[in-house]
Motif scaffolding. Structure first.
Motif, PDB file in Angstrom:
ATOM      1  N   LEU A 133      48.533 -57.070   6.701  1.00 24.35           N
ATOM      2  CA  LEU A 133      48.499 -55.683   7.144  1.00 24.35           C
ATOM      3  C   LEU A 133      49.224 -54.777   6.152  1.00 24.35           C
ATOM      4  O   LEU A 133      48.651 -53.810   5.664  1.00 24.35           O
ATOM      5  CB  LEU A 133      49.128 -55.560   8.544  1.00 24.35           C
ATOM      6  CG  LEU A 133      49.254 -54.153   9.116  1.00 24.35           C
ATOM      7  CD1 LEU A 133      47.872 -53.526   9.310  1.00 24.35           C
ATOM      8  CD2 LEU A 133      50.015 -54.177  10.446  1.00 24.35           C
ATOM      9  N   ALA A 142      51.542 -48.224   8.685  1.00 28.22           N
ATOM     10  CA  ALA A 142      50.473 -49.170   8.386  1.00 28.22           C
ATOM     11  C   ALA A 142      49.084 -48.541   8.465  1.00 28.22           C
ATOM     12  O   ALA A 142      48.153 -49.005   7.815  1.00 28.22           O
ATOM     13  CB  ALA A 142      50.549 -50.363   9.342  1.00 28.22           C
ATOM     14  N   LYS A 163      47.620 -56.310  -0.763  1.00 27.25           N
ATOM     15  CA  LYS A 163      48.491 -56.452   0.395  1.00 27.25           C
ATOM     16  C   LYS A 163      49.879 -56.904  -0.078  1.00 27.25           C
ATOM     17  O   LYS A 163      49.992 -57.637  -1.073  1.00 27.25           O
ATOM     18  CB  LYS A 163      47.910 -57.469   1.381  1.00 27.25           C
ATOM     19  CG  LYS A 163      46.608 -57.019   2.035  1.00 27.25           C
ATOM     20  CD  LYS A 163      46.828 -55.813   2.917  1.00 27.25           C
ATOM     21  CE  LYS A 163      45.563 -55.380   3.617  1.00 27.25           C
ATOM     22  NZ  LYS A 163      45.792 -54.209   4.503  1.00 27.25           N
ATOM     23  N   MET A 178      43.437 -56.662   7.390  1.00 30.48           N
ATOM     24  CA  MET A 178      43.080 -55.336   7.874  1.00 30.48           C
ATOM     25  C   MET A 178      42.687 -54.491   6.664  1.00 30.48           C
ATOM     26  O   MET A 178      43.495 -54.304   5.748  1.00 30.48           O
ATOM     27  CB  MET A 178      44.248 -54.694   8.615  1.00 30.48           C
ATOM     28  CG  MET A 178      44.797 -55.536   9.756  1.00 30.48           C
ATOM     29  SD  MET A 178      43.574 -55.916  11.022  1.00 30.48           S
ATOM     30  CE  MET A 178      44.378 -57.292  11.860  1.00 30.48           C
ATOM     31  N   PHE A 240      42.826 -51.597  13.585  1.00 30.04           N
ATOM     32  CA  PHE A 240      44.218 -51.185  13.780  1.00 30.04           C
ATOM     33  C   PHE A 240      44.683 -51.486  15.201  1.00 30.04           C
ATOM     34  O   PHE A 240      45.822 -51.914  15.411  1.00 30.04           O
ATOM     35  CB  PHE A 240      44.392 -49.696  13.460  1.00 30.04           C
ATOM     36  CG  PHE A 240      45.833 -49.290  13.307  1.00 30.04           C
ATOM     37  CD1 PHE A 240      46.579 -49.734  12.226  1.00 30.04           C
ATOM     38  CD2 PHE A 240      46.448 -48.482  14.246  1.00 30.04           C
ATOM     39  CE1 PHE A 240      47.914 -49.379  12.086  1.00 30.04           C
ATOM     40  CE2 PHE A 240      47.783 -48.121  14.113  1.00 30.04           C
ATOM     41  CZ  PHE A 240      48.516 -48.567  13.028  1.00 30.04           C
ATOM     42  N   ALA A 243      45.462 -55.041  15.244  1.00 27.68           N
ATOM     43  CA  ALA A 243      46.736 -55.303  14.571  1.00 27.68           C
ATOM     44  C   ALA A 243      47.917 -54.996  15.473  1.00 27.68           C
ATOM     45  O   ALA A 243      48.880 -55.776  15.551  1.00 27.68           O
ATOM     46  CB  ALA A 243      46.819 -54.481  13.286  1.00 27.68           C
TER      47      ALA A 243
END
Length: 391
Positions: A133, A142, A163, A178, A240, A243
């Motif tokens: 993430l 994020a 990432k 993500m 999202f 997540a």
């Protein structure tokens, strides 16, 4: 049902199976984990063979459905397993928590076909996961992530970006990623399941960290990484929300690991206080030190009670996000206090690598940062209390 720990504290466990499971974990921790922890952390070695053992023993899929190879255990039990693993070595407890987090999107939002195809190997087939993430410019914020996945005419997704702060970066067999598939903000993010050996996926050298040196943390670079649409988890734009759903549960894993680490520090301090003699008697006889140990023990027990309360809310299907944020905040702050006090109990010896408490102190600091800093936890808790901030 009660279960006695090594320090005599009674814990409530829901079933006889749970009691036997915790006994198995303690046996593995005592024989396979704790004896090698100091040496392997000093050398920066990740215990991959040990994770294979945990996988074969069914300990890397505990909260997931048995039909896909999981253990079918409630979070109340799973978190106490993490505590035991972390008390023996935080790299192991945290690694198990991150692996569980990496499976969350597939288990919770994948189709039946996707779960049948991938989840058994992820839960009990010796695989290790990474959760992707955060990015170099998108940590606490994020939703501002820039890694992009573009869908080509034939339906495949092509991922480009970087990432950051990825636990198991460079060694994971699969990554839950993500990526931005739409416009700016949270609604433009989609979750994708990416094989660890996908062409175009590479890892930077591991970060040089203050602690947790046996657990590799690295940037992952996606350079035209191609995955088919049948590895998209959930709907486009749902990433999202997926997540955040995962992070509520993941924060409980961090809280349990923090309690395990604090407990290890307390045990070391109590043992030292009983053996160390000054002025003709054990230092455990001195009231100032006894009060310090009492405060440390209280922090450990309060932290465990809080993470278990959040776990029971989750197991009952009730909202638990606020309690999860409180548990992550309190337990990791408590770990920092307890490990600092453990160093103080040992005095000069506590500041040396000859005793594990200096390592515990370095590791505790990390727990206040990962999976949402403790400042972010306060933001989450305050929003539950008084609503979102005015704009």
């Amino acid at each position: 049902m009660a279960d006695s720990t090594a320090d005599g504290v009674e814990r409530r466990l829901p079933t006889e199976e749970a009691r036997e499971l915790l006994s198995l974990v303690r046996d593995i921790a005592r024989r396979e984990i704790a004896p090698h922890a100091a040496e392997e952390e000093a050398a920066g070695r990740f215990p991959r063979a040990l994770f294979a053992l945990l996988s074969r023993s069914g300990l890397l899929g505990l909260p997931y459905a048995p039909e896909y190879g999981g253990g079918g255990q409630p979070y109340e039990v799973y978190l106490q397993v993490l505590e035991e693993l972390a008390a023996a070595r935080l790299t192991v407890g945290l690694g198990a928590s991150v692996h569980t987090l990496s499976c969350h999107a597939l288990a919770g939002f994948g189709t039946d076909e996707q779960r049948a195809a991938h989840l058994p190997a992820m839960l009990g087939g010796g695989l290790l996961g990474a959760y992707c993430l955060s990015e170099p410019s998108a940590g606490s914020d994020a939703a501002a992530l820039r890694t992009r996945a573009v869908r080509e005419a034939e339906g495949d997704w092509v991922i480009d970006g970087t990432k950051a702060w990825i636990t198991h970066g460079g060694i994971a067999d699969f990554c839950t990623v993500m990526a931005r598939t739409g416009g700016s903000g949270a609604r433009g993010i989609t979750a994708l399941l990416v094989p660890g050996d996908a062409p175009g996926l590479s890892a930077a050298p591991p970060e040089r960290k203050m602690g947790m040196k046996g657990s590799p943390t690295a940037q992952l670079h996606f350079d035209g990484v191609r995955v088919s649409d049948d590895r998209r988890l959930g709907a486009e734009g749902q990433g999202f929300a997926i997540a955040l759903d995962a992070l509520d549960s993941g924060r409980l894993g961090i809280a349990a690991c923090a309690v395990g680490l604090a407990r290890a520090a307390l045990d070391e301090a109590v043992g030292y206080a009983r053996e160390r003699r000054q002025f003709g008697r054990p230092i455990a006889d001195f009231q100032g030190l006894r009060f310090l140990l009492a405060d440390m023990a209280t922090q450990v027990e309060a932290g465990r009670a809080l993470y278990l309360e959040a776990a029971r809310l989750r197991d009952e299907g009730r909202p638990f996000g606020r309690c999860a944020a409180m548990a992550k905040l309190f337990c990791t702050d408590a770990a920092m206090r307890v490990t600092t006090d453990a160093v103080q109990v040992l005095g000069g010896y506590g500041y040396t690598a000859d005793f594990p408490v200096e390592r515990y102190l370095r590791e505790a600091k990390m727990l206040q940062i990962v999976e949402g800093t403790n400042q972010i936890q306060r933001v989450v808790i305050a929003r539950h209390l008084v609503g979102p901030e005015s704009r």
